[in-house]
Design a protein around this motif. Structure first.
Motif, PDB file in Angstrom:
ATOM      1  N   ASP A   2      85.915 101.635  39.009  1.00 24.57           N
ATOM      2  CA  ASP A   2      84.691 101.019  39.531  1.00 24.57           C
ATOM      3  C   ASP A   2      83.856 100.327  38.463  1.00 24.57           C
ATOM      4  O   ASP A   2      82.838  99.706  38.771  1.00 24.57           O
ATOM      5  N   ALA A   3      84.276 100.426  37.207  1.00 26.13           N
ATOM      6  CA  ALA A   3      83.506  99.842  36.104  1.00 26.13           C
ATOM      7  C   ALA A   3      83.752  98.338  36.021  1.00 26.13           C
ATOM      8  O   ALA A   3      84.864  97.865  36.235  1.00 26.13           O
ATOM      9  N   PRO A   4      82.704  97.574  35.715  1.00 28.30           N
ATOM     10  CA  PRO A   4      82.888  96.131  35.538  1.00 28.30           C
ATOM     11  C   PRO A   4      83.761  95.834  34.317  1.00 28.30           C
ATOM     12  O   PRO A   4      83.788  96.624  33.366  1.00 28.30           O
ATOM     13  N   SER A  18      76.018  87.337  42.579  1.00 26.42           N
ATOM     14  CA  SER A  18      76.904  88.337  41.995  1.00 26.42           C
ATOM     15  C   SER A  18      77.278  89.399  43.029  1.00 26.42           C
ATOM     16  O   SER A  18      78.428  89.826  43.121  1.00 26.42           O
ATOM     17  N   GLU A  19      76.312  89.813  43.834  1.00 29.70           N
ATOM     18  CA  GLU A  19      76.563  90.811  44.876  1.00 29.70           C
ATOM     19  C   GLU A  19      77.521  90.260  45.933  1.00 29.70           C
ATOM     20  O   GLU A  19      78.441  90.952  46.374  1.00 29.70           O
ATOM     21  N   ALA A  20      77.353  89.003  46.339  1.00 28.50           N
ATOM     22  CA  ALA A  20      78.242  88.383  47.331  1.00 28.50           C
ATOM     23  C   ALA A  20      79.658  88.262  46.788  1.00 28.50           C
ATOM     24  O   ALA A  20      80.630  88.526  47.515  1.00 28.50           O
ATOM     25  N   LEU A  21      79.807  87.902  45.526  1.00 30.14           N
ATOM     26  CA  LEU A  21      81.137  87.805  44.928  1.00 30.14           C
ATOM     27  C   LEU A  21      81.791  89.177  44.840  1.00 30.14           C
ATOM     28  O   LEU A  21      82.991  89.330  45.119  1.00 30.14           O
ATOM     29  N   ALA A  22      81.008  90.200  44.446  1.00 25.52           N
ATOM     30  CA  ALA A  22      81.558  91.560  44.371  1.00 25.52           C
ATOM     31  C   ALA A  22      81.996  92.039  45.742  1.00 25.52           C
ATOM     32  O   ALA A  22      83.006  92.743  45.867  1.00 25.52           O
ATOM     33  N   ALA A  23      81.286  91.646  46.777  1.00 32.82           N
ATOM     34  CA  ALA A  23      81.628  92.081  48.149  1.00 32.82           C
ATOM     35  C   ALA A  23      82.984  91.550  48.586  1.00 32.82           C
ATOM     36  O   ALA A  23      83.658  92.181  49.390  1.00 32.82           O
ATOM     37  N   ILE A  24      83.372  90.392  48.044  1.00 35.08           N
ATOM     38  CA  ILE A  24      84.691  89.851  48.412  1.00 35.08           C
ATOM     39  C   ILE A  24      85.747  90.127  47.344  1.00 35.08           C
ATOM     40  O   ILE A  24      86.842  89.579  47.386  1.00 35.08           O
ATOM     41  N   GLY A  25      85.363  90.958  46.378  1.00 32.84           N
ATOM     42  CA  GLY A  25      86.351  91.390  45.385  1.00 32.84           C
ATOM     43  C   GLY A  25      86.441  90.527  44.152  1.00 32.84           C
ATOM     44  O   GLY A  25      87.377  90.669  43.364  1.00 32.84           O
ATOM     45  N   VAL A  26      85.507  89.597  43.950  1.00 32.72           N
ATOM     46  CA  VAL A  26      85.526  88.738  42.770  1.00 32.72           C
ATOM     47  C   VAL A  26      84.488  89.266  41.785  1.00 32.72           C
ATOM     48  O   VAL A  26      83.333  89.430  42.130  1.00 32.72           O
ATOM     49  N   ARG A  27      84.920  89.536  40.560  1.00 35.13           N
ATOM     50  CA  ARG A  27      83.985  90.034  39.534  1.00 35.13           C
ATOM     51  C   ARG A  27      83.919  89.073  38.393  1.00 35.13           C
ATOM     52  O   ARG A  27      84.824  88.549  37.922  1.00 35.13           O
ATOM     53  N   MET A  32      97.757 114.832  30.654  1.00 33.87           N
ATOM     54  CA  MET A  32      96.937 113.701  30.239  1.00 33.87           C
ATOM     55  C   MET A  32      95.532 113.854  30.835  1.00 33.87           C
ATOM     56  O   MET A  32      95.374 114.046  32.026  1.00 33.87           O
ATOM     57  N   SER A  33      94.518 113.790  29.991  1.00 33.53           N
ATOM     58  CA  SER A  33      93.144 113.934  30.438  1.00 33.53           C
ATOM     59  C   SER A  33      92.641 112.660  31.087  1.00 33.53           C
ATOM     60  O   SER A  33      93.018 111.554  30.709  1.00 33.53           O
ATOM     61  N   LYS A  34      91.764 112.851  32.049  1.00 34.11           N
ATOM     62  CA  LYS A  34      91.134 111.720  32.700  1.00 34.11           C
ATOM     63  C   LYS A  34      89.950 111.237  31.872  1.00 34.11           C
ATOM     64  O   LYS A  34      89.430 111.957  31.028  1.00 34.11           O
ATOM     65  N   THR A  35      89.545 110.023  32.149  1.00 30.18           N
ATOM     66  CA  THR A  35      88.375 109.446  31.513  1.00 30.18           C
ATOM     67  C   THR A  35      87.351 109.133  32.583  1.00 30.18           C
ATOM     68  O   THR A  35      87.709 108.674  33.669  1.00 30.18           O
ATOM     69  N   VAL A  36      86.094 109.364  32.275  1.00 22.71           N
ATOM     70  CA  VAL A  36      85.017 108.981  33.170  1.00 22.71           C
ATOM     71  C   VAL A  36      83.905 108.381  32.315  1.00 22.71           C
ATOM     72  O   VAL A  36      83.753 108.722  31.140  1.00 22.71           O
ATOM     73  N   ASN A  37      83.169 107.461  32.897  1.00 24.34           N
ATOM     74  CA  ASN A  37      82.059 106.794  32.227  1.00 24.34           C
ATOM     75  C   ASN A  37      80.743 107.289  32.795  1.00 24.34           C
ATOM     76  O   ASN A  37      80.715 107.945  33.840  1.00 24.34           O
ATOM     77  N   LEU A  38      79.666 106.933  32.125  1.00 27.82           N
ATOM     78  CA  LEU A  38      78.326 107.160  32.637  1.00 27.82           C
ATOM     79  C   LEU A  38      77.688 105.816  32.934  1.00 27.82           C
ATOM     80  O   LEU A  38      78.039 104.808  32.314  1.00 27.82           O
ATOM     81  N   ILE A  39      76.763 105.806  33.863  1.00 32.02           N
ATOM     82  CA  ILE A  39      75.980 104.609  34.141  1.00 32.02           C
ATOM     83  C   ILE A  39      74.519 105.026  34.091  1.00 32.02           C
ATOM     84  O   ILE A  39      74.149 106.093  34.575  1.00 32.02           O
ATOM     85  N   LYS A  40      73.689 104.201  33.448  1.00 33.68           N
ATOM     86  CA  LYS A  40      72.294 104.567  33.203  1.00 33.68           C
ATOM     87  C   LYS A  40      71.417 103.331  33.301  1.00 33.68           C
ATOM     88  O   LYS A  40      71.807 102.258  32.846  1.00 33.68           O
TER      89      LYS A  40
END
Length: 143
Positions: free
Chosen positions: A114-116, A134-143, A1-9
Motif C-alpha cells: 500500500d506504500a507509494p 491525485s486521488e482520482a488517479l489513485a482510485a483508478i490504480g494510477v500512481r 523470512m521476516s515480514k516488513t511493515v512501514n509506519l505512516i505519520k
C-alpha cells in the motif's frame, strides 16, 4: 523470512518536504549521532517488522510526499517521566509519488503493497499533483 511493515505519520505544521527537512535539521543537531528522530507516545508492537527494512512515510497537508528509512527505535524518557518511543530515521528524505491520505492521530502501519512508490531520480523537485487529481488517479490504480 521476516515480514516488513512501514509506519505512516502526519507531519503536523509542515507546509512541504523542504519544511520537514528544515525541521529535521534542527533535530539532527540535537541528537548524539546525527540522525533525526521523532518522539511518539506509543511503542510499535510490530517492532521487528519495522526494523526489517521499514520506512516512515510522511503525510504533509493531506498527501504522502516523502519517506525515510527507520534506523532504530530508541526508548525516550520525557520530562513528565513517561516512557516514549523515539523513531530514529535515516537522514535523506526520499520523495514518493504524491498519494492523498486522510488525517489520523498518531501513526499507523502501512504495508509495502500500500506504500507509494519512490519518485525516480531527477523528479525530487516536482510539485505534487493537486490532491483531487491525485486521488482520482489513485482510485483508478494510477500512481
Amino acid at each position: 523470512m521476516s515480514k516488513t511493515v512501514n509506519l505512516i505519520k502526519l507531519s503536523v505544521g509542515t507546509e512541504d518536504v523542504a519544511g520537514l527537512a528544515a525541521w529535521q535539521a534542527t533535530r539532527r543537531a540535537q541528537s548524539d549521532d546525527g540522525y533525526p528522530q521523532h518522539v511518539t507516545r506509543m511503542w510499535p508492537k510490530r517492532e521487528s517488522e519495522i526494523l526489517n527494512g521499514g520506512s516512515i512515510y510522511w503525510v504533509i497537508k493531506g498527501v504522502i510526499l516523502a519517506r525515510q528509512e527507520i534506523v532504530r527505535l530508541d526508548e525516550y524518557n520525557s520530562a513528565d517521566g513517561i516512557r516514549r518511543c523515539a523513531i530514529v530515521c535515516d537522514n535523506p528524505l526520499i520523495r514518493v509519488a504524491a498519494t492523498p491520505r486522510r488525517a489520523f492521530q498518531g501513526w499507523r502501519y502501512l504495508t509495502p503493497e500500500d506504500a507509494p512508490i519512490d519518485l525516480p531520480e531527477g523528479r525530487d523537485d516536482e510539485e505534487p499533483l493537486p490532491a483531487a487529481l491525485s486521488e482520482a488517479l489513485a482510485a483508478i490504480g494510477v500512481r
